[in-house]
Design a protein around this motif. Structure first.
Motif, PDB file in Angstrom:
ATOM      1  N   GLN A  62       1.191   4.801 -55.818  1.00 61.04           N
ATOM      2  CA  GLN A  62       1.485   3.658 -55.316  1.00 61.04           C
ATOM      3  C   GLN A  62       2.956   3.451 -54.801  1.00 61.04           C
ATOM      4  N   VAL A  63       4.077   4.038 -55.592  1.00 59.42           N
ATOM      5  CA  VAL A  63       5.269   3.909 -55.065  1.00 59.42           C
ATOM      6  C   VAL A  63       5.471   4.891 -54.016  1.00 59.42           C
ATOM      7  N   PHE A  64       5.008   6.178 -53.842  1.00 65.93           N
ATOM      8  CA  PHE A  64       5.115   7.090 -52.810  1.00 65.93           C
ATOM      9  C   PHE A  64       4.496   6.235 -51.502  1.00 65.93           C
ATOM     10  N   VAL A  65       3.326   5.648 -51.536  1.00 66.55           N
ATOM     11  CA  VAL A  65       2.519   5.001 -50.532  1.00 66.55           C
ATOM     12  C   VAL A  65       3.598   3.863 -50.149  1.00 66.55           C
ATOM     13  N   GLY A  66       4.221   3.148 -50.833  1.00 69.78           N
ATOM     14  CA  GLY A  66       5.097   2.072 -50.569  1.00 69.78           C
ATOM     15  C   GLY A  66       6.380   2.665 -49.559  1.00 69.78           C
ATOM     16  N   ARG A  67       6.935   3.729 -50.403  1.00 61.23           N
ATOM     17  CA  ARG A  67       7.835   4.421 -49.572  1.00 61.23           C
ATOM     18  C   ARG A  67       7.604   4.756 -48.297  1.00 61.23           C
ATOM     19  N   MET A  68       6.271   5.193 -48.031  1.00 64.75           N
ATOM     20  CA  MET A  68       5.986   5.764 -46.631  1.00 64.75           C
ATOM     21  C   MET A  68       5.692   4.650 -45.696  1.00 64.75           C
ATOM     22  N   GLY A  69       5.660   3.376 -46.173  1.00 68.56           N
ATOM     23  CA  GLY A  69       5.548   2.372 -45.257  1.00 68.56           C
ATOM     24  C   GLY A  69       4.392   1.338 -45.715  1.00 68.56           C
ATOM     25  N   GLY A  70       3.686   1.773 -46.624  1.00 67.95           N
ATOM     26  CA  GLY A  70       2.738   0.899 -47.153  1.00 67.95           C
ATOM     27  C   GLY A  70       1.075   1.455 -46.715  1.00 67.95           C
ATOM     28  N   ALA A  71       0.176   0.798 -47.439  1.00 68.17           N
ATOM     29  CA  ALA A  71      -1.038   1.092 -47.431  1.00 68.17           C
ATOM     30  C   ALA A  71      -1.674   1.270 -46.111  1.00 68.17           C
ATOM     31  N   ASP A  72      -1.068   0.307 -45.231  1.00 70.55           N
ATOM     32  CA  ASP A  72      -1.582   0.113 -43.782  1.00 70.55           C
ATOM     33  C   ASP A  72      -1.286   1.283 -42.838  1.00 70.55           C
ATOM     34  N   VAL A  73      -0.191   1.950 -43.286  1.00 70.16           N
ATOM     35  CA  VAL A  73       0.292   3.119 -42.368  1.00 70.16           C
ATOM     36  C   VAL A  73      -0.058   4.404 -43.217  1.00 70.16           C
ATOM     37  N   PHE A  74       0.047   4.333 -44.278  1.00 69.75           N
ATOM     38  CA  PHE A  74       0.194   5.775 -45.001  1.00 69.75           C
ATOM     39  C   PHE A  74      -1.002   6.764 -44.360  1.00 69.75           C
ATOM     40  N   PRO A  75      -2.315   6.337 -44.167  1.00 71.09           N
ATOM     41  CA  PRO A  75      -3.425   7.233 -43.569  1.00 71.09           C
ATOM     42  C   PRO A  75      -2.737   7.804 -42.405  1.00 71.09           C
ATOM     43  N   ALA A  76      -1.999   7.402 -41.474  1.00 73.16           N
ATOM     44  CA  ALA A  76      -1.613   7.909 -40.339  1.00 73.16           C
ATOM     45  C   ALA A  76      -0.474   8.740 -40.663  1.00 73.16           C
ATOM     46  N   LYS A  77       0.450   8.471 -41.478  1.00 73.12           N
ATOM     47  CA  LYS A  77       1.503   9.355 -41.891  1.00 73.12           C
ATOM     48  C   LYS A  77       0.893  10.497 -42.691  1.00 73.12           C
ATOM     49  N   LEU A  78      -0.159  10.234 -43.300  1.00 70.26           N
ATOM     50  CA  LEU A  78      -0.807  11.598 -43.957  1.00 70.26           C
ATOM     51  C   LEU A  78      -1.497  12.501 -43.016  1.00 70.26           C
TER      52      LEU A  78
END
Length: 128
Positions: free
Chosen positions: A71-87
């Motif tokens: 959850q902390v990592f996902v937050g640093r990557m911009g949140g749950a809304d943008v994490f799938p795109a970043k992944l």
């Protein structure tokens, strides 16, 4: 709970042993950690990895700690809304790097074969 077979990838790019893993959020998997030799760790620690690339995303001493760290990592990557795109972006980058590495490796193999051929020629007796 959905389980799958998973191959972790070590820092040197080599694949670890096949292991059972549980599929969690974002299509990631949670599994037992590995020691430096690629064997399941004796500790209670768990690792969260990307099953597409095999790379570690987060981990912790317990399941709760590993999920919290995700959850902390996902937050640093911009949140749950943008994490799938970043992944997805990161997966594409890793695939491109692997293709480039494979092409370079093949070039190196060809070059080494030429060097070996020249070395064999030099070792032969050409005086007759």
């Amino acid at each position: 709970m959905t389980t799958t077979k998973f191959f972790p990838v070590f820092h040197d790019g080599s694949a670890g042993p096949v292991m059972d893993a549980e599929v969690i959020d974002f299509g990631l998997v949670i599994h037992t950690g590995l020691d430096i030799y690629g064997h399941p760790a004796l500790s209670e620690g768990l690792t969260i990895s990307d099953p597409v690339t095999g790379f570690r995303v987060a981990g912790g001493d317990s399941r709760e700690q590993a999920l919290f760290n995700l959850q902390v990592f996902v937050g640093r990557m911009g949140g749950a809304d943008v994490f799938p795109a970043k992944l997805s972006e990161r997966r594409a980058e890793i695939a491109a790097m692997r293709e480039e590495y494979a092409a370079r490796l093949e070039e190196m193999r060809v070059a080494m074969a030429e060097v070996r051929g020249a070395m064999r020629y030099d070792e032969e007796d050409h005086t007759t």
